[in-house]
Write an enzyme that holds these catalytic residues in place. Sequence first.
Site, PDB file in Angstrom:
ATOM      1  N   ALA A  68      11.865  -4.197   5.619  1.00 26.91           N
ATOM      2  CA  ALA A  68      11.238  -5.482   5.896  1.00 26.91           C
ATOM      3  C   ALA A  68      12.261  -6.355   6.607  1.00 26.91           C
ATOM      4  CB  ALA A  68      10.808  -6.133   4.590  1.00 26.91           C
ATOM      5  N   GLU A 110       7.111   2.879   3.538  1.00 32.26           N
ATOM      6  CA  GLU A 110       5.754   2.578   3.068  1.00 32.26           C
ATOM      7  C   GLU A 110       4.748   2.678   4.208  1.00 32.26           C
ATOM      8  OE1 GLU A 110       6.992  -1.167   1.061  1.00 32.26           O
ATOM      9  OE2 GLU A 110       5.831  -0.351  -0.613  1.00 32.26           O
ATOM     10  N   GLU A 130      14.497  -1.208  -2.221  1.00 30.44           N
ATOM     11  CA  GLU A 130      14.166  -2.570  -2.662  1.00 30.44           C
ATOM     12  C   GLU A 130      14.856  -2.954  -3.965  1.00 30.44           C
ATOM     13  OE1 GLU A 130      12.079  -0.451  -1.368  1.00 30.44           O
ATOM     14  OE2 GLU A 130      10.699  -1.453   0.008  1.00 30.44           O
TER      15      GLU A 130
END
Length: 697
Positions: A68, A110, A130
């Site tokens: 991200a 993902e 994460e």
Amino acid sequence: MTSPVTPSPVTSRRSGDIAVVIIDNPPVNALGHKVRAGLATELAALEADATVAAVVLACAGRTFVAGADITEFGKPLEPPGLHEVIAQIGRMTKPVVAAIHGTALGGGLELALGCHYRVAVATAQFGLPEVKLGILPGAGGTQRLPRVLGVIPALEIMTTGDFIGADKALAGGLIQRILPDLDQAAVDFAREIAAARPLPLIEASDGKLAEARANPGLIDEFARSIARRSRGFRAPGAIIDCVKAALAKPFADGLAYERERFMELVQSPESAAQRYAFFAEREAGKVPGLPSDTPVRPIRRAAVIGAGTMGGGIAMNFANAGIPVTLIETGAEALERGLKTIRANYEATAKRGGITPADAEARFARITGSLKLEDAAEADIVTEAVFEEMGLKKDLFGKLDRIVRADAILATNTSTLDVNEIAAATSRPERVLGTHYFSPANVMKLLEIVRGTATAPDVLATAMAMARKLKKVPVVVGVCYGFVGNRMLHRRASQVESLLLEGASPAELDQALLDFGFPMGPCAMADLAGIDVGWRIRQGLGIRDEVSDRLYEAGRLGQKTGAGFFRYEPGNRAPIPDPAVDAIIAAAAAAKGIDRRSIPQDEILARLLYPMVNEAAHILEEGIASRASDIDIVWFYGYGWPVYRGGPMYWADHIGLETIRAGLQKMTDRLSDARLKPAPLLARLAAEGRGFLGPKA
Ligand code: NAD
């Protein structure tokens, strides 16, 4: 003037009936808003285009999507979210193939898991890191990965944040094929599967969840196995809960649950601290006054002087990084002992499965023992780890100066001595610095790089680059007694002594820090290091510690004699409180006329930690550390300060500097100890209502 329209980071090209979507968002193709929006637009167009039979999703540059965009953290998310893009892929009527090179991490993996197929080059790596930021994979990772890989392998990946390679990914079913390249071969693959129906979506079946259903105790067993290392962290438990939800709920409900837990973690203080730590570590890599284009010299060969506790570990670091190293001792016996310890270390690692026996052999083979200082002649860097004596070190550096090449770097591993004085014993003080490793040197990640007044920029830059090659976390510090870490630790140690005399037990002191999140308390740590080590240092300084010196005099040298602050059963490192020690402490207190009392845990904690924060303020004021966050990095990687509390500086800011200042003032008054007096920087920041790290943490 109109601003130029920035091109979308997502484009596509055609190869016959196969469309190749390319994400090009340097440096790591992070999934920022523009990428997500670009993907949504591009995929919608390709879905509507009847001439497209299948889609390849690939990335330009050095990697597939590596996560991200963490600069978006904590800000309101601009739609579409990643889960919406993934859902859009799920609704497509033609197959989407993720074509992976580099690292598919976090949101990147993902995204790939949301595609119908995954192919990769042999060097690709996969991970959901994460957890390292205190959060969990929030775009379906906790629901899809267990279906593909199985519950336990998925939990291992998600709770450690470790990566797996393409071979493991293929064997586990995470990818369908390893390809030689992602150009023609990926297009060929897409064409091969273009007509296959139904389109295989991971969520369409329970996949490997069935295995875990047949063995319901498996997840709890896993949870127990990671309890120790995940203590205090919130994310690993939440990840386990999400995997349980994957087992218990339909996919859509599992996704919703994952979302809920993700939101909870993002807002948690633990995650805020872990994200801070992540950026602090990056920041520590930038050295003020050292331009990023400073030349870095290659380290092709190293030498280490002294094959004792530290020298052996330091030599292993070089060998592990593929750098041949000459390990030099004065006596054959010491050298033999040193090499034997190194060999035993490698064998133990191989036995535990950390490396293959062949790798252990290859690493050991890179270390050459020698009894001649002249054998350091070819080294690009020589690291000295002999006894902590100034005369000895100066003599050694003088000799090395005449032996090694003019451009070679001379580094000292001294813990306390003046690096400038050592440098002055050579004709090249600009090529001398300190590289302060932490014990065990082959394990601990911290490397304090001590910049001398004369140290040249390229020498510093080379040491920083070397540290990374050795998989260390380097922090540049200035010359002073104990540098950053040990200087602060000394403040804590002196409070340990006075707290014991005032009435706390070793077990109470240790428990206070264990409860805070340290892996070990100060008394158990002293027992591990050896009570004689501190005694020898104090002898050198001509000072006395009432309790520790009595332990030493009683022959209680710590774990190695089965007794120190605690006693130890043979073959067991668990500390056991010992009434004999209570008696020693009581006698020491009586000799000093101290009335002992019971001390509450919050007082113990303040007494142990506030003086460290105060010392850090002095360290900052003196410019020994260039920024507060560097001090936090030192404590994470050198002493096991719990990352989820964000380091001593971050922690102090959250307690409030005025609270710390007032606490220190009270201690100063009560204990008449001038060293506890609030540092000027601390007092000033407290008065201004500010923190070490900025206006208000
Ligand atoms: P150690 O006593 O285990 O090892 C020192 C070794 O140096 C011995 O094997 C000795 O034979 C050898 N030696 C002495 N003089 C020599 C010479 N002239 N040439 C070659 N070899 C020589 O000590 P250690 O704990 O490894 O500490 C070494 C240095 O590292 C010290 O400066 C110490 O302050 C520093 N240090 C120690 C630690 C720690 O936790 N032990 C941590 C950081 C730094």
